[in-house]
Motif scaffolding. Structure first.
Motif, PDB file in Angstrom:
ATOM      1  N   ALA A 175       4.720 -73.729 -26.430  1.00 21.45           N
ATOM      2  CA  ALA A 175       4.950 -74.357 -27.731  1.00 21.45           C
ATOM      3  C   ALA A 175       6.124 -75.323 -27.741  1.00 21.45           C
ATOM      4  CB  ALA A 175       5.141 -73.291 -28.804  1.00 21.45           C
ATOM      5  N   ASN A 176       7.101 -75.120 -26.868  1.00 21.37           N
ATOM      6  CA  ASN A 176       8.294 -75.973 -26.861  1.00 21.37           C
ATOM      7  C   ASN A 176       8.344 -76.928 -25.671  1.00 21.37           C
ATOM      8  OD1 ASN A 176       9.453 -74.831 -29.244  1.00 21.37           O
ATOM      9  ND2 ASN A 176       9.980 -73.017 -28.038  1.00 21.37           N
ATOM     10  N   VAL A 177       7.223 -77.015 -24.939  1.00 22.69           N
ATOM     11  CA  VAL A 177       7.154 -77.953 -23.812  1.00 22.69           C
ATOM     12  C   VAL A 177       6.790 -79.329 -24.363  1.00 22.69           C
ATOM     13  CG1 VAL A 177       6.004 -78.520 -21.657  1.00 22.69           C
ATOM     14  CG2 VAL A 177       6.507 -76.125 -22.208  1.00 22.69           C
ATOM     15  N   ARG A 178       7.675 -80.293 -24.202  1.00 24.20           N
ATOM     16  CA  ARG A 178       7.517 -81.595 -24.853  1.00 24.20           C
ATOM     17  C   ARG A 178       6.466 -82.484 -24.204  1.00 24.20           C
ATOM     18  NH1 ARG A 178       9.174 -80.407 -29.682  1.00 24.20           N
ATOM     19  NH2 ARG A 178      11.304 -79.586 -29.724  1.00 24.20           N
ATOM     20  N   GLU A 179       6.234 -82.330 -22.931  1.00 23.43           N
ATOM     21  CA  GLU A 179       5.254 -83.136 -22.216  1.00 23.43           C
ATOM     22  C   GLU A 179       4.175 -82.219 -21.652  1.00 23.43           C
ATOM     23  OE1 GLU A 179       5.158 -86.502 -21.822  1.00 23.43           O
ATOM     24  OE2 GLU A 179       6.900 -86.766 -23.126  1.00 23.43           O
ATOM     25  N   GLN A 180       2.984 -82.256 -22.237  1.00 23.97           N
ATOM     26  CA  GLN A 180       1.912 -81.329 -21.871  1.00 23.97           C
ATOM     27  C   GLN A 180       0.905 -81.994 -20.932  1.00 23.97           C
ATOM     28  OE1 GLN A 180       1.495 -78.121 -23.013  1.00 23.97           O
ATOM     29  NE2 GLN A 180       3.226 -78.053 -24.440  1.00 23.97           N
ATOM     30  N   ARG A 181       0.353 -81.185 -20.033  1.00 27.22           N
ATOM     31  CA  ARG A 181      -0.722 -81.641 -19.147  1.00 27.22           C
ATOM     32  C   ARG A 181      -1.981 -80.840 -19.446  1.00 27.22           C
ATOM     33  NH1 ARG A 181       0.628 -81.144 -13.138  1.00 27.22           N
ATOM     34  NH2 ARG A 181       0.967 -78.971 -13.788  1.00 27.22           N
ATOM     35  N   LEU A 182      -3.137 -81.482 -19.383  1.00 27.04           N
ATOM     36  CA  LEU A 182      -4.387 -80.788 -19.672  1.00 27.04           C
ATOM     37  C   LEU A 182      -4.624 -79.627 -18.707  1.00 27.04           C
ATOM     38  CD1 LEU A 182      -6.803 -83.764 -20.491  1.00 27.04           C
ATOM     39  CD2 LEU A 182      -5.728 -82.183 -22.094  1.00 27.04           C
ATOM     40  N   ILE A 183      -4.246 -79.792 -17.453  1.00 31.29           N
ATOM     41  CA  ILE A 183      -4.475 -78.730 -16.471  1.00 31.29           C
ATOM     42  C   ILE A 183      -3.729 -77.454 -16.860  1.00 31.29           C
ATOM     43  CG2 ILE A 183      -2.582 -79.485 -14.975  1.00 31.29           C
ATOM     44  CD1 ILE A 183      -5.975 -77.996 -13.865  1.00 31.29           C
ATOM     45  N   ASP A 184      -2.568 -77.592 -17.507  1.00 35.82           N
ATOM     46  CA  ASP A 184      -1.788 -76.419 -17.913  1.00 35.82           C
ATOM     47  C   ASP A 184      -2.373 -75.741 -19.149  1.00 35.82           C
ATOM     48  OD1 ASP A 184       0.030 -76.884 -15.845  1.00 35.82           O
ATOM     49  OD2 ASP A 184       1.224 -78.245 -17.094  1.00 35.82           O
ATOM     50  N   LEU A 185      -3.302 -76.416 -19.825  1.00 38.49           N
ATOM     51  CA  LEU A 185      -3.917 -75.856 -21.035  1.00 38.49           C
ATOM     52  C   LEU A 185      -5.274 -75.212 -20.757  1.00 38.49           C
ATOM     53  CD1 LEU A 185      -3.210 -78.910 -23.377  1.00 38.49           C
ATOM     54  CD2 LEU A 185      -1.882 -76.791 -23.240  1.00 38.49           C
ATOM     55  N   ALA A 186      -5.755 -75.353 -19.534  1.00 36.97           N
ATOM     56  CA  ALA A 186      -7.137 -74.972 -19.216  1.00 36.97           C
ATOM     57  C   ALA A 186      -7.409 -73.483 -19.359  1.00 36.97           C
ATOM     58  CB  ALA A 186      -7.500 -75.434 -17.811  1.00 36.97           C
ATOM     59  N   ASN A 187      -6.400 -72.629 -19.233  1.00 38.22           N
ATOM     60  CA  ASN A 187      -6.622 -71.179 -19.321  1.00 38.22           C
ATOM     61  C   ASN A 187      -6.569 -70.655 -20.750  1.00 38.22           C
ATOM     62  OD1 ASN A 187      -7.051 -70.744 -16.594  1.00 38.22           O
ATOM     63  ND2 ASN A 187      -4.862 -70.569 -16.160  1.00 38.22           N
ATOM     64  N   ASN A 188      -6.419 -71.539 -21.715  1.00 42.08           N
ATOM     65  CA  ASN A 188      -6.405 -71.146 -23.118  1.00 42.08           C
ATOM     66  C   ASN A 188      -7.791 -71.281 -23.731  1.00 42.08           C
ATOM     67  OD1 ASN A 188      -3.313 -71.003 -24.057  1.00 42.08           O
ATOM     68  ND2 ASN A 188      -3.527 -72.618 -22.530  1.00 42.08           N
ATOM     69  N   GLN A 294       2.601 -81.014 -29.608  1.00 41.56           N
ATOM     70  CA  GLN A 294       3.316 -81.583 -28.477  1.00 41.56           C
ATOM     71  C   GLN A 294       2.517 -82.732 -27.859  1.00 41.56           C
ATOM     72  OE1 GLN A 294       6.282 -80.865 -28.075  1.00 41.56           O
ATOM     73  NE2 GLN A 294       6.544 -78.862 -29.037  1.00 41.56           N
ATOM     74  N   ARG A 295       3.247 -83.673 -27.298  1.00 42.77           N
ATOM     75  CA  ARG A 295       2.675 -84.877 -26.708  1.00 42.77           C
ATOM     76  C   ARG A 295       1.957 -84.554 -25.400  1.00 42.77           C
ATOM     77  NH1 ARG A 295       3.930 -90.472 -26.639  1.00 42.77           N
ATOM     78  NH2 ARG A 295       3.749 -91.444 -24.596  1.00 42.77           N
ATOM     79  N   LEU A 296       0.849 -85.246 -25.158  1.00 43.43           N
ATOM     80  CA  LEU A 296       0.156 -85.166 -23.876  1.00 43.43           C
ATOM     81  C   LEU A 296       0.606 -86.328 -23.000  1.00 43.43           C
ATOM     82  CD1 LEU A 296      -3.350 -84.307 -25.291  1.00 43.43           C
ATOM     83  CD2 LEU A 296      -2.098 -82.847 -23.704  1.00 43.43           C
ATOM     84  N   ILE A 297       0.809 -86.060 -21.726  1.00 45.82           N
ATOM     85  CA  ILE A 297       1.296 -87.117 -20.844  1.00 45.82           C
ATOM     86  C   ILE A 297       0.199 -88.127 -20.502  1.00 45.82           C
ATOM     87  CG2 ILE A 297       3.007 -85.582 -19.833  1.00 45.82           C
ATOM     88  CD1 ILE A 297       1.232 -85.491 -17.308  1.00 45.82           C
ATOM     89  N   HIS A 298      -1.058 -87.765 -20.697  1.00 39.75           N
ATOM     90  CA  HIS A 298      -2.181 -88.621 -20.313  1.00 39.75           C
ATOM     91  C   HIS A 298      -2.367 -89.745 -21.340  1.00 39.75           C
ATOM     92  CE1 HIS A 298      -3.035 -85.178 -17.749  1.00 39.75           C
ATOM     93  NE2 HIS A 298      -3.036 -84.429 -18.827  1.00 39.75           N
ATOM     94  N   GLU A 299      -2.138 -90.970 -20.929  1.00 39.89           N
ATOM     95  CA  GLU A 299      -2.194 -92.084 -21.862  1.00 39.89           C
ATOM     96  C   GLU A 299      -3.604 -92.410 -22.336  1.00 39.89           C
ATOM     97  OE1 GLU A 299      -0.189 -95.487 -20.392  1.00 39.89           O
ATOM     98  OE2 GLU A 299       1.781 -94.504 -20.303  1.00 39.89           O
ATOM     99  N   ASN A 300      -4.614 -92.038 -21.552  1.00 41.72           N
ATOM    100  CA  ASN A 300      -5.987 -92.366 -21.951  1.00 41.72           C
ATOM    101  C   ASN A 300      -6.653 -91.253 -22.746  1.00 41.72           C
ATOM    102  OD1 ASN A 300      -6.141 -90.624 -19.759  1.00 41.72           O
ATOM    103  ND2 ASN A 300      -8.102 -91.446 -19.068  1.00 41.72           N
ATOM    104  N   VAL A 301      -5.922 -90.205 -23.099  1.00 42.79           N
ATOM    105  CA  VAL A 301      -6.471 -89.141 -23.949  1.00 42.79           C
ATOM    106  C   VAL A 301      -6.242 -89.563 -25.397  1.00 42.79           C
ATOM    107  CG1 VAL A 301      -6.369 -86.692 -24.538  1.00 42.79           C
ATOM    108  CG2 VAL A 301      -6.085 -87.412 -22.173  1.00 42.79           C
ATOM    109  N   THR A 302      -7.166 -90.353 -25.900  1.00 36.76           N
ATOM    110  CA  THR A 302      -7.018 -90.949 -27.218  1.00 36.76           C
ATOM    111  C   THR A 302      -8.286 -90.771 -28.049  1.00 36.76           C
ATOM    112  OG1 THR A 302      -7.830 -93.105 -26.458  1.00 36.76           O
ATOM    113  CG2 THR A 302      -5.453 -92.720 -26.322  1.00 36.76           C
ATOM    114  N   SER A 303      -8.123 -90.968 -29.335  1.00 32.44           N
ATOM    115  CA  SER A 303      -9.251 -90.943 -30.268  1.00 32.44           C
ATOM    116  C   SER A 303      -9.359 -92.319 -30.910  1.00 32.44           C
ATOM    117  CB  SER A 303      -9.015 -89.880 -31.347  1.00 32.44           C
ATOM    118  OG  SER A 303     -10.069 -89.879 -32.290  1.00 32.44           O
TER     119      SER A 303
END
Length: 345
Positions: A175-188, A294-303
């Protein structure tokens, strides 16, 4: 063959009842029967099998209905567009998806009214997919949506891309990690909420292969109480879901997914600690006491945000709306490429 005959036939084909069809189009049953018999005589083809109950179409009748119903729908669209062209409404009816309302849409409307005090604006909450039919029927004049559409009646422009952020419960370890990566979210558990899906044809083959070969989606059954569903779906279906597609671009397949009816329900589940989700950055002010964005580091992950209207009829106030949109973007320092709809040029 005339329009009355065709309307009579389509009514019978849809309702499978002479009496119900006659009531629908305001005719007596004998008059309806005469129209249908004359249509079959003119064509030299039996369209309705009158000896079965409930009523059935013949093979030729089924083919004819499939083709003629599309033509009649287009005729209705053309008639409606012609009427609006000859006498445009003074009001501007704007369709929008809920996520747009949390962003800059209120500011854009305020700017539009400031520059054009006489304008009457009506806002309608309507999904990207439903906006296309609403444009054709005249229920809305223009729509703000999140998905590209391929429709011969519709033109659209891309306004801008909005970055996604990850929404996590406040108690989540990340929750307090400012720069998130999708790979770190995969187990949720990833909570999915889009009601409009991407067409498979827009997906690169490498993405299809990646989604087919990575990860598993657990089946959790149905939960009607909170209007959610948990399911396992084939890979070719998974790639259509916008959030799953974002993961698939990086060769990632979330371990578990939950599908809910809309974005608000998704954020409610995140607040309750039931999973995480990705939302456009404009929603990061929602439920901030329970959710960490929190922000995602991937610049192309957009809507993307699209604006779409009819090809052959642009409401007189739409150019003003577009100018108001770009004015707000400039004030906010948002990158965009100025465009016009074709009939404005």
């Amino acid at each position: 063959m005339d329009l009355k005959q065709l309307n009579a036939f389509t009514a019978v084909a849809e309702l499978r009842s002479f009496s119900a069809a006659a009531t629908k189009i305001g005719l007596s049953q004998p008059s309806l029967s005469r129209l249908l018999k004359q249509l079959e005589t003119d064509m030299g083809v039996m369209l309705i099998d009158r000896y079965h109950r409930p009523l059935h179409l013949t093979e030729a009748g089924t083919f004819f209905y499939d083709k003629i119903s599309t033509i009649l729908t287009e005729m209705d669209t053309v008639v409606g567009m012609t009427q609006r062209l000859s006498a445009p409404s003074s009001a501007l009816n704007i369709g929008f998806v809920p996520s747009i309302l949390y962003g800059l849409l209120p500011e854009i409307i305020a700017r539009l009214k400031q520059s054009n005090p006489e304008i009457d604006v009506n806002l309608k909450d309507i999904s990207s997919y439903q906006q296309i039919e609403a444009l054709k029927s005249g229920d809305i004049d223009i729509g703000f949506g999140r998905f590209a559409h391929q429709d011969p009646w519709i033109q659209q422009i891309l306004l801008r891309h909005e970055r996604y952020v990850v929404a996590l419960p406040k108690a989540h370890p990340l929750a307090n990690v400012r720069e998130q990566r999708l790979i770190d979210l995969a187990n949720n558990r990833l909570i999915l909420y889009h009601q409009t899906h991407l067409p498979v044809s827009t997906m690169p083959e490498t993405v299809l292969e990646t989604v087919s070969s990575t990860g598993t989606h657990k089946t959790l059954g149905q939960n009607k109480k909170n209007n959610t569903s948990h399911h396992q779906v084939p890979a070719t279906e998974q790639v259509k879901e916008p959030l799953l597609y974002l993961f698939a671009q990086y060769g990632i397949s979330p371990f578990m997914t939950t599908t809910v009816s809309d974005l608000q329900v998704a954020l409610g589940l995140v607040a309750a600690g039931e999973g995480i989700t990705l939302v456009p950055a404009s929603l990061k002010t929602v439920r901030t006491e329970q959710i960490s964005y929190q922000r995602l580091i991937h610049e192309n992950v957009t809507s993307p945000i699209y604006l779409h209207t009819l090809k052959d009829f642009v409401h007189p106030n739409i150019p003003d709306l577009l100018r108001a949109t770009y004015h707000v973007y400039e004030q906010r320092g948002i990158t965009y490429r100025r465009q016009k709809f074709e009939s404005q040029r």
